[in-house]
Design a protein around this motif. Structure first.
Motif, mmCIF file in Angstrom:
data_model
loop_
_atom_site.group_PDB
_atom_site.id
_atom_site.type_symbol
_atom_site.label_atom_id
_atom_site.label_comp_id
_atom_site.label_asym_id
_atom_site.label_seq_id
_atom_site.Cartn_x
_atom_site.Cartn_y
_atom_site.Cartn_z
ATOM 1 N N GLY A 1 19.665 8.071 -35.867
ATOM 2 C CA GLY A 1 20.399 6.572 -36.353
ATOM 3 C C GLY A 1 19.484 5.569 -36.480
ATOM 4 N N LYS A 2 18.266 5.756 -36.523
ATOM 5 C CA LYS A 2 17.104 4.580 -36.685
ATOM 6 C C LYS A 2 16.506 5.053 -37.835
ATOM 7 C CE LYS A 2 15.970 2.987 -32.207
ATOM 8 N NZ LYS A 2 14.887 2.873 -31.376
ATOM 9 N N THR A 3 16.241 4.131 -38.891
ATOM 10 C CA THR A 3 15.415 4.390 -40.056
ATOM 11 C C THR A 3 13.978 4.249 -39.608
ATOM 12 O OG1 THR A 3 17.094 3.243 -41.248
ATOM 13 C CG2 THR A 3 14.818 3.430 -42.302
ATOM 14 N N ALA A 4 13.410 5.379 -39.943
ATOM 15 C CA ALA A 4 11.910 5.704 -39.489
ATOM 16 C C ALA A 4 11.107 5.487 -40.695
ATOM 17 C CB ALA A 4 11.769 6.798 -38.719
ATOM 18 N N PRO A 5 10.446 4.532 -40.971
ATOM 19 C CA PRO A 5 9.450 4.615 -42.044
ATOM 20 C C PRO A 5 8.010 5.124 -41.670
ATOM 21 C CG PRO A 5 9.621 2.576 -41.223
ATOM 22 C CD PRO A 5 10.315 3.275 -40.393
ATOM 23 N N VAL B 1 9.910 14.438 -42.758
ATOM 24 C CA VAL B 1 10.489 14.202 -41.724
ATOM 25 C C VAL B 1 10.640 12.580 -41.406
ATOM 26 C CG1 VAL B 1 9.543 16.184 -40.821
ATOM 27 C CG2 VAL B 1 8.154 14.177 -40.344
ATOM 28 N N PHE B 2 10.583 11.647 -42.454
ATOM 29 C CA PHE B 2 10.850 10.199 -42.329
ATOM 30 C C PHE B 2 12.225 10.131 -43.086
ATOM 31 C CE2 PHE B 2 6.363 10.821 -40.939
ATOM 32 C CZ PHE B 2 6.329 10.039 -39.576
ATOM 33 N N ASP B 3 12.546 8.699 -42.655
ATOM 34 C CA ASP B 3 13.816 8.222 -43.782
ATOM 35 C C ASP B 3 13.158 7.368 -44.756
ATOM 36 O OD1 ASP B 3 15.722 9.034 -41.952
ATOM 37 O OD2 ASP B 3 15.214 7.547 -40.642
ATOM 38 N N THR B 4 12.008 6.912 -45.046
ATOM 39 C CA THR B 4 11.542 6.174 -46.124
ATOM 40 C C THR B 4 9.868 6.278 -45.963
ATOM 41 O OG1 THR B 4 11.884 4.105 -47.194
ATOM 42 C CG2 THR B 4 11.782 3.910 -44.914
ATOM 43 N N VAL B 5 9.327 5.891 -47.118
ATOM 44 C CA VAL B 5 7.862 5.672 -47.144
ATOM 45 C C VAL B 5 7.703 4.115 -47.696
ATOM 46 C CG1 VAL B 5 5.751 6.367 -48.453
ATOM 47 C CG2 VAL B 5 7.399 8.254 -47.622
ATOM 48 N N ALA C 1 1.811 -3.523 -46.701
ATOM 49 C CA ALA C 1 2.678 -2.700 -46.482
ATOM 50 C C ALA C 1 2.991 -2.591 -45.062
ATOM 51 C CB ALA C 1 2.030 -1.433 -47.197
ATOM 52 N N VAL C 2 2.112 -2.761 -44.173
ATOM 53 C CA VAL C 2 2.271 -2.499 -42.587
ATOM 54 C C VAL C 2 3.066 -3.952 -42.386
ATOM 55 C CG1 VAL C 2 1.296 -2.666 -40.284
ATOM 56 C CG2 VAL C 2 0.310 -1.182 -42.174
ATOM 57 N N ARG C 3 2.785 -4.957 -42.806
ATOM 58 C CA ARG C 3 3.645 -6.277 -42.468
ATOM 59 C C ARG C 3 5.030 -6.072 -42.860
ATOM 60 N NH1 ARG C 3 -1.378 -8.751 -43.623
ATOM 61 N NH2 ARG C 3 -2.159 -9.498 -41.575
ATOM 62 N N TYR C 4 5.217 -5.643 -44.360
ATOM 63 C CA TYR C 4 6.584 -5.523 -44.854
ATOM 64 C C TYR C 4 7.450 -4.675 -44.102
ATOM 65 C CZ TYR C 4 10.234 -4.327 -47.789
ATOM 66 O OH TYR C 4 11.507 -3.986 -48.279
ATOM 67 N N ALA C 5 6.811 -3.278 -43.707
ATOM 68 C CA ALA C 5 7.433 -2.538 -42.809
ATOM 69 C C ALA C 5 7.804 -3.140 -41.613
ATOM 70 C CB ALA C 5 6.610 -1.475 -42.557
ATOM 71 N N LEU C 6 6.838 -3.817 -40.866
ATOM 72 C CA LEU C 6 7.705 -4.498 -39.561
ATOM 73 C C LEU C 6 8.539 -5.812 -39.733
ATOM 74 C CD1 LEU C 6 3.782 -4.728 -38.102
ATOM 75 C CD2 LEU C 6 5.671 -3.337 -37.037
ATOM 76 N N GLU C 7 8.547 -6.215 -40.969
ATOM 77 C CA GLU C 7 9.493 -7.462 -41.238
ATOM 78 C C GLU C 7 10.713 -6.525 -41.694
ATOM 79 O OE1 GLU C 7 7.727 -9.718 -44.197
ATOM 80 O OE2 GLU C 7 6.435 -10.697 -42.894
ATOM 81 N N ALA C 8 10.916 -5.625 -42.289
ATOM 82 C CA ALA C 8 12.008 -5.001 -42.872
ATOM 83 C C ALA C 8 12.599 -3.986 -42.138
ATOM 84 C CB ALA C 8 11.666 -4.269 -44.223
ATOM 85 N N HIS C 9 11.828 -3.571 -41.108
ATOM 86 C CA HIS C 9 12.421 -2.610 -40.227
ATOM 87 C C HIS C 9 12.318 -2.704 -38.803
ATOM 88 C CE1 HIS C 9 13.377 0.378 -43.483
ATOM 89 N NE2 HIS C 9 12.211 -0.067 -43.944
ATOM 90 N N PRO C 10 12.666 -3.846 -38.318
ATOM 91 C CA PRO C 10 12.357 -4.322 -36.951
ATOM 92 C C PRO C 10 13.105 -3.096 -35.853
ATOM 93 C CG PRO C 10 13.838 -5.720 -37.792
ATOM 94 C CD PRO C 10 13.353 -4.933 -38.900
ATOM 95 N N ASP C 11 12.426 -3.137 -34.817
ATOM 96 C CA ASP C 11 13.169 -2.488 -33.861
ATOM 97 C C ASP C 11 13.284 -0.723 -34.238
ATOM 98 O OD1 ASP C 11 13.358 -4.833 -31.965
ATOM 99 O OD2 ASP C 11 15.234 -4.925 -32.882
ATOM 100 N N THR C 12 12.390 -0.584 -35.091
ATOM 101 C CA THR C 12 12.415 1.097 -35.339
ATOM 102 C C THR C 12 11.114 1.853 -35.216
ATOM 103 O OG1 THR C 12 11.661 0.539 -37.748
ATOM 104 C CG2 THR C 12 13.851 0.569 -37.410
ATOM 105 N N GLU C 13 10.926 2.858 -35.152
ATOM 106 C CA GLU C 13 9.629 3.452 -34.699
ATOM 107 C C GLU C 13 8.822 3.673 -36.371
ATOM 108 O OE1 GLU C 13 10.415 6.957 -32.556
ATOM 109 O OE2 GLU C 13 12.387 6.126 -31.768
#
Length: 146
Positions: free
Chosen positions: A8-12, A108-112, A25-37
């Motif tokens: 149920g969570k999007t895991a990048p 095994v991830f939802d997105t890269v 890219a790390v900053r974007y991932a943290l901003e765009a996918h808060p509260d995910t793994e």
């Protein structure tokens, strides 16, 4: 199939090197996918006409120690960025060709989430851009951060 995150969570997956673009890219991932793994992946060994850092590591007296020092600095930077967001990240390290490893791990991830480019002009002319390969061959959606 093993999934490294909760259903149920999007895991990048965020493949990184030691570039400023990878930090974005790390900053974007943290901003765009808060509260995910978020998993940050560093692949030791860069494709280049002269073998780049992979060759310099191979010439070290203690290859494992040299690789660990390089990886440690890259992943420490990713953790520092995650600390700014008060977020924990998972890190992973692999040896090989960055595009191939990323594509293989992506299933095994939802997105890269990957930075747009890396390397010198000569590297980009002689070796296809890693982000381009991942974008074209990834089994999951890819976000390219500029």
């Amino acid at each position: 199939m093993y999934r490294p995150h909760s259903p149920g969570k999007t895991a990048p997956l965020v493949p990184v090197d030691d570039s400023e673009m990878a930090e974005r890219a790390v900053r974007y991932a943290l901003e765009a996918h808060p509260d995910t793994e978020i998993t940050v992946l560093h692949v030791v060994g860069e494709p280049s006409p002269m073998m780049g850092k992979a060759m310099s590591l191979a010439l070290e007296d203690d290859i494992e120690q040299a690789a660990e020092e390089h990886v440690s600095a890259v992943l420490e930077c990713a953790h520092d960025i995650a600390d700014q967001f008060d977020t924990e990240i998972t890190t992973d390290v692999a040896w090989g060709t960055p595009a191939k490893v990323t594509i293989n791990r992506a299933e095994v991830f939802d997105t890269v989430i990957i930075s747009s480019h890396r390397g010198t002009l000569a590297d980009r002319l002689f070796v296809e851009n890693v982000a381009q390969k991942v974008f074209r061959r990834s089994p999951v959606p890819v976000t390219v951060v500029c």
